[in-house]
Design an enzyme around this catalytic site. Sequence first.
Site, PDB file in Angstrom:
ATOM      1  N   ALA A  99       0.826  -1.205   0.000  1.00  0.00           N
ATOM      2  CA  ALA A  99       0.000   0.000   0.000  1.00  0.00           C
ATOM      3  C   ALA A  99       0.860   1.256   0.000  1.00  0.00           C
ATOM      4  CB  ALA A  99      -0.892  -0.014   1.233  1.00  0.00           C
ATOM      5  N   ASP A 149      -0.185   4.211   0.973  1.00  0.00           N
ATOM      6  CA  ASP A 149      -1.441   4.645   1.582  1.00  0.00           C
ATOM      7  C   ASP A 149      -1.813   6.091   1.286  1.00  0.00           C
ATOM      8  OD1 ASP A 149      -2.552   2.393   3.411  1.00  0.00           O
ATOM      9  OD2 ASP A 149      -0.409   2.374   3.759  1.00  0.00           O
ATOM     10  N   GLU A 208      -2.646   6.403  -2.523  1.00  0.00           N
ATOM     11  CA  GLU A 208      -3.723   5.511  -2.949  1.00  0.00           C
ATOM     12  C   GLU A 208      -5.040   5.736  -2.193  1.00  0.00           C
ATOM     13  OE1 GLU A 208      -1.205   1.805  -4.842  1.00  0.00           O
ATOM     14  OE2 GLU A 208      -1.723   1.650  -2.722  1.00  0.00           O
ATOM     15  N   ALA A 254      -3.992  10.245   3.551  1.00  0.00           N
ATOM     16  CA  ALA A 254      -3.910  10.374   5.008  1.00  0.00           C
ATOM     17  C   ALA A 254      -4.922  11.389   5.532  1.00  0.00           C
ATOM     18  CB  ALA A 254      -2.500  10.788   5.424  1.00  0.00           C
ATOM     19  N   TYR A 263      -8.101  11.834   3.859  1.00  0.00           N
ATOM     20  CA  TYR A 263      -9.383  11.136   3.700  1.00  0.00           C
ATOM     21  C   TYR A 263      -9.607  10.087   4.780  1.00  0.00           C
ATOM     22  CZ  TYR A 263     -10.487  13.095  -0.943  1.00  0.00           C
ATOM     23  OH  TYR A 263     -10.822  13.923  -1.990  1.00  0.00           O
ATOM     24  N   ALA A 296      -5.770   3.154   8.131  1.00  0.00           N
ATOM     25  CA  ALA A 296      -5.641   2.569   6.802  1.00  0.00           C
ATOM     26  C   ALA A 296      -6.089   1.115   6.916  1.00  0.00           C
ATOM     27  CB  ALA A 296      -4.208   2.674   6.321  1.00  0.00           C
ATOM     28  N   ALA A 297      -7.401   0.916   6.768  1.00  0.00           N
ATOM     29  CA  ALA A 297      -8.015  -0.420   6.906  1.00  0.00           C
ATOM     30  C   ALA A 297      -7.661  -1.021   8.260  1.00  0.00           C
ATOM     31  CB  ALA A 297      -7.630  -1.330   5.744  1.00  0.00           C
ATOM     32  N   TYR A 323      -4.554  -0.956   9.902  1.00  0.00           N
ATOM     33  CA  TYR A 323      -3.557  -0.222  10.694  1.00  0.00           C
ATOM     34  C   TYR A 323      -4.029   1.178  11.085  1.00  0.00           C
ATOM     35  CZ  TYR A 323       0.713  -3.023  10.684  1.00  0.00           C
ATOM     36  OH  TYR A 323       1.658  -3.968  10.935  1.00  0.00           O
ATOM     37  N   HIS A 383       8.752  -4.834   9.990  1.00  0.00           N
ATOM     38  CA  HIS A 383       7.936  -5.472  11.025  1.00  0.00           C
ATOM     39  C   HIS A 383       7.788  -6.971  10.739  1.00  0.00           C
ATOM     40  CE1 HIS A 383       3.997  -5.091  13.601  1.00  0.00           C
ATOM     41  NE2 HIS A 383       4.825  -5.975  14.062  1.00  0.00           N
TER      42      HIS A 383
END
Lengths: 708, 708
Positions: B302, B304, B307, B310, B312, B385-386, B388, B607
């Site tokens: 992503a 993010d 796409e 931050a 929205y 973001a979905a 996260y 991660h």
Amino acid sequence: MGSIDTTLPHPFDPLSREEIENTILTVKKAHGDVYFNVVSLQEPRKAEMTAWLEDPVNAPRPKRLADVVVIAPGGKVYDGLVDPAKSEILSWEWAEGQQPIITMEELQLVEHIVRKDPKVIEQCKISGIPEEDMNKVYCDPWTIGYDERFGSNVRLQQALMYYRPELDNCQYQYPLDFCPIYNADKQEIIAIDIPKIRRPLSKAPAFDYHPAAIEARGGFRDNLKPINITQPEGVSFKLSGREIEWQNWKFHIGFNYREGIVLNDITFNDQGNVRPIFYRLSLAEMVVPYGNPEHPHQRKHALDQGEYGAGYMTNSLSLGCDCKGSIHYLDAEFPTRVGGVRKIKNAICIHEEDAGILFKHTDFRDDSVIVTRGRKLIVQQIFTAANYEYVVAWTFHQDGTIQPEIKLTGILNTYAMDPDEDTHGWGTQVYTGVNAHNHQHLFSLRIDANVDGPNNTVYVTDAVPGEAPVGSKENFYGNAFYNKRTKLATTGEAKTDYIAQTSRTWEICNPNKLNPYSKKPVSYKLVSREVPPLLPKEGSLVWKRAAFARHSVHVTKYRDDQLWPAGRHVPQTSGEPSRGLPEWIGDGTESIDNTNVVLWHTFGVTHFPAPEDFPVMPAEPMTLLLRPRNFFARNPVLNVPPSYASTPSQLLAKGQGVYDAADKLSKLAFEVPKEVDGEGVSGAGMVLVVRLMVLAARVVGASEREAL
Amino acid sequence: MGSIDTTLPHPFDPLSREEIENTILTVKKAHGDVYFNVVSLQEPRKAEMTAWLEDPVNAPRPKRLADVVVIAPGGKVYDGLVDPAKSEILSWEWAEGQQPIITMEELQLVEHIVRKDPKVIEQCKISGIPEEDMNKVYCDPWTIGYDERFGSNVRLQQALMYYRPELDNCQYQYPLDFCPIYNADKQEIIAIDIPKIRRPLSKAPAFDYHPAAIEARGGFRDNLKPINITQPEGVSFKLSGREIEWQNWKFHIGFNYREGIVLNDITFNDQGNVRPIFYRLSLAEMVVPYGNPEHPHQRKHALDQGEYGAGYMTNSLSLGCDCKGSIHYLDAEFPTRVGGVRKIKNAICIHEEDAGILFKHTDFRDDSVIVTRGRKLIVQQIFTAANYEYVVAWTFHQDGTIQPEIKLTGILNTYAMDPDEDTHGWGTQVYTGVNAHNHQHLFSLRIDANVDGPNNTVYVTDAVPGEAPVGSKENFYGNAFYNKRTKLATTGEAKTDYIAQTSRTWEICNPNKLNPYSKKPVSYKLVSREVPPLLPKEGSLVWKRAAFARHSVHVTKYRDDQLWPAGRHVPQTSGEPSRGLPEWIGDGTESIDNTNVVLWHTFGVTHFPAPEDFPVMPAEPMTLLLRPRNFFARNPVLNVPPSYASTPSQLLAKGQGVYDAADKLSKLAFEVPKEVDGEGVSGAGMVLVVRLMVLAARVVGASEREAL
């Protein structure tokens, strides 16, 4: 069957005043008047201690023993071991050719001697200071480090020289250019290092930071409104003696002259299962090498803990100054030189802080949300090493993370320069006539591991791309990456360095216990990103003396008394051979696999001074994390009460059952006039209403405007 | 001579509701019903804007313009520029073959379509979900990234599939193994990616984190006492519109759909001299590549911000939840798809926090001391973001340091696995049947520099040992080290990577202004230690699409509209050619010396999930510093009022004149019974008395015991 005598000190407790006094009396009786350098707990032998920790009722209680260092008349140094309860000396040995730690009292003496020394007075005159102003001359006495002209047998200090035009001026803005050498046994100046190019005393006006100086330059700013931090119901931690319990953590808080704070027997109550994590944590040593190669500046490489002691130098802390809120303090007691006891009141402070968001998640579908705030526990000391201050905070997080943090503040070590002299890149002119040399602060974090039991193995872990090339069947799109784990099987293999390119970390694993889900060994991971290498070269004096700093990580097999990685007596070691870690590691073939391991981690900063650091430095923090990975079966903080939590079904039920414990003392910063259309209304309640309206109106393709 | 019309919006202000509405009306009038993707401020051309900032009374006020993106029926995408005041379309262009940002509304649609699609229903059956339970099927729609089977002309999303046995279960613990592809124009499923090895729906019991689930497992912990943070006199910052002033800082707080918070015209009042530092700061892009190479997981990377945005995705924040104390909020307004306006209440929060010790120094001779506490200002947003959440905090310190900090929390992206299936190292089983794949979070910090003026030069700085060998005349003891500065003269040279071995930093200098003491150019230094490289390989899909992440630092010459380093329209870019930065850098020969430079910094974390991250992640912070070095003539916080300050002369005068503003609300954690010998007395006042006694008694060689 017995019971635990709670009137006795915990075996990890520092020596009490009575124990120090008994020890001193015992030594005096046997050896007459000596200078007391160290009277400190010899920590219990681990085998005995673990047996007692496992069964404190029936196992024998480890004996209280005093580790003693004295300097006898003539400068002979003795290491002793004393049983204070029995007033018995168990061992007594001449530490030939070794120099023990320099105490605060020894440091304090030098300035008085220096001011009266005719050769120093002569040099001061050359610098431009008349003899009648010798009371304005100051010095920071440092151990000499090592100077091959004098060796290790004579106890020495070097006096970094300064001047104060007025009593309240900060002397670091008036450095002098010569360096007397002080013989501690004879209490006299035995030599003076004088540079070829002389630099007279600076004529720049004083630039101070005390309140009167600020007032003279326009006064304090008056635009900071108070932030009050209060704990009306008290603190969330409990203390039993020096054992603290907080948020599933339990550990013992020790303190010694050398390392300052020592944390022992650190466990975490994992849903009723008390799991050991570390047997002992401390800052075990540090070195501050300076980067100016011109003689005698190479001698500036303080191993502050081994040479002066983070305990001996620690500050007496003040309520409402060093921290805010509800604070608990612990005192420290040390011997004085002639055999008294001095108390440092409030040597350690313990307090909690709000830690911001602990976790949060919003479902984008319906704005159902949980937001939970975290808390941290901080065990802190501050020590002053001549010019510098080190704020050392051991921070415990609810999620099992331990975060040692060090803040650097205080004042730069400075040297004289002619205005506009070329510093050759070895330093920076931070004020007219003031050269602050490049330096590093490198700390050795000692981790005596006990991750779910005493037998652990250390792995180095590197984040690396998959081996297969782009376009191959195994990695067609080239996105493969993984965590490459390499076992450090021997002490030789364990000499490892930080690599940013692979986001390198180290895992202290218990290979005998696997996580039920990941099937990986339970572990604590060292995540550390402030890891400069030792910049003095291989073979340099610093490299030889501070061998622990040669690598980011060393690992050894646990042995009693292998506590301090630059050795027991640090002043005036030559580094030939290097003391401490290199001795213990030897040829590097010893296995450290699935045994009691000690991990030594070097971290810190490289500091190229700038005028922003003058006349006093804004605190510069550095930190690292010890994080549970595959240690817990799940997030261990799920049961921390949230500030706010709503579920999809609660939102469908118009908010019924929503959990709302938002902090009611929080306020809007400015008065917001209520708008007629209701949009100006705020607060968690209204936000919920708005959320529900959005949810209700969230018909596919509809504008949300009408809903709002 | 004119005057400033304060009723007008600041040229950096986001478009007002009226401006958005006027823009939409203007577009609708000309082009009929279209889907509104973006209606956002086109930031003023810099030349115009700097002229106005320098002379807002006389210079022409930059025009307010709306940057517009719409999707017309049939899927044609148009870029437009609209003057909302004049209701005039200034430009209108077909963005052929490009896909603009996916809005929240577009994301919300997919789940409804997926649940009704017969082929999806069939796959759900194969997974073990009966048709009547399709209302329990959920999906996180992601842009497809790039899939060569479909190209860029059709607007697509991929639906990552999940299941909830009950409405309040967290669906990420029940991932499904197939992935529908959604055509956004036709609002239908056009394909389903089905793995060769099927993994049925997990039968593991739900493990949730909502209050009812916690109650069922024993309830919340009850041992956290409140910590109250209050500001009874209000806050120390002032706002004029969206311009904030605090502790010598002044800047404008913008917000857009893409980057979220944008900080403009950041200046610092240096003793009356207002000095510019940065023209604009933002998080300009990010990429989250996942490391599992098996199809179709390569599509999980992503970008993010480009796409989804931050802005929205930003949360509506709640008082007393996301932060504590006195908070000021700013709202955000965006167009809806069909041409309404939606408001996100409390999109930005602004507050202060106590920042611990700002500076401290104690003179070891006499315990004269100054201790001063610091304060910080935090401008924060949180976006989801979905799965996260990203907590983005822009922290300002009094000493001139700016500290962007990002905390990661929320929930891992998960994929189905058979219990005990080999994850091949590409992921971790975090709960029975739940595979969380390796991933990175890489952010692009965009720094539009203005360090003491618009003409700056970037140097890379490396801490290195002196070149001369140990034993040589120039470096006899081997301790020499220095700060090696290398000018980045061209955009090609400026492609640089982090090196831990040299503690690498980057300096944004103004070569035209020298520090009066150090004679070095005034600068701001980028100190960043969380700098993993992009792990997907060179030539990989991610490497091509997220070219900004190939290096830790890029530098370009400023040009209007070069804001987003992966390009303007990010969804479904193929990376052939790479958009954004590589286009702007070209052959790398452009000079960036002593001109208006923009520095792009990639930082973040890699991660490797662990069970501790499940079912919701404790916040993991990452941070970096922008520090003034050689920028100020001295420490700029000397006039912050201390908590406590004493000087040698005051101590000699028995404490007369000592400055004591210690926080009087701080309390001892536990009642301490008064001891008869006075040792139990505490508090700053008593500490002072003790200090004085120590000072008085500090006779050379005397035991301090008697004094205490």
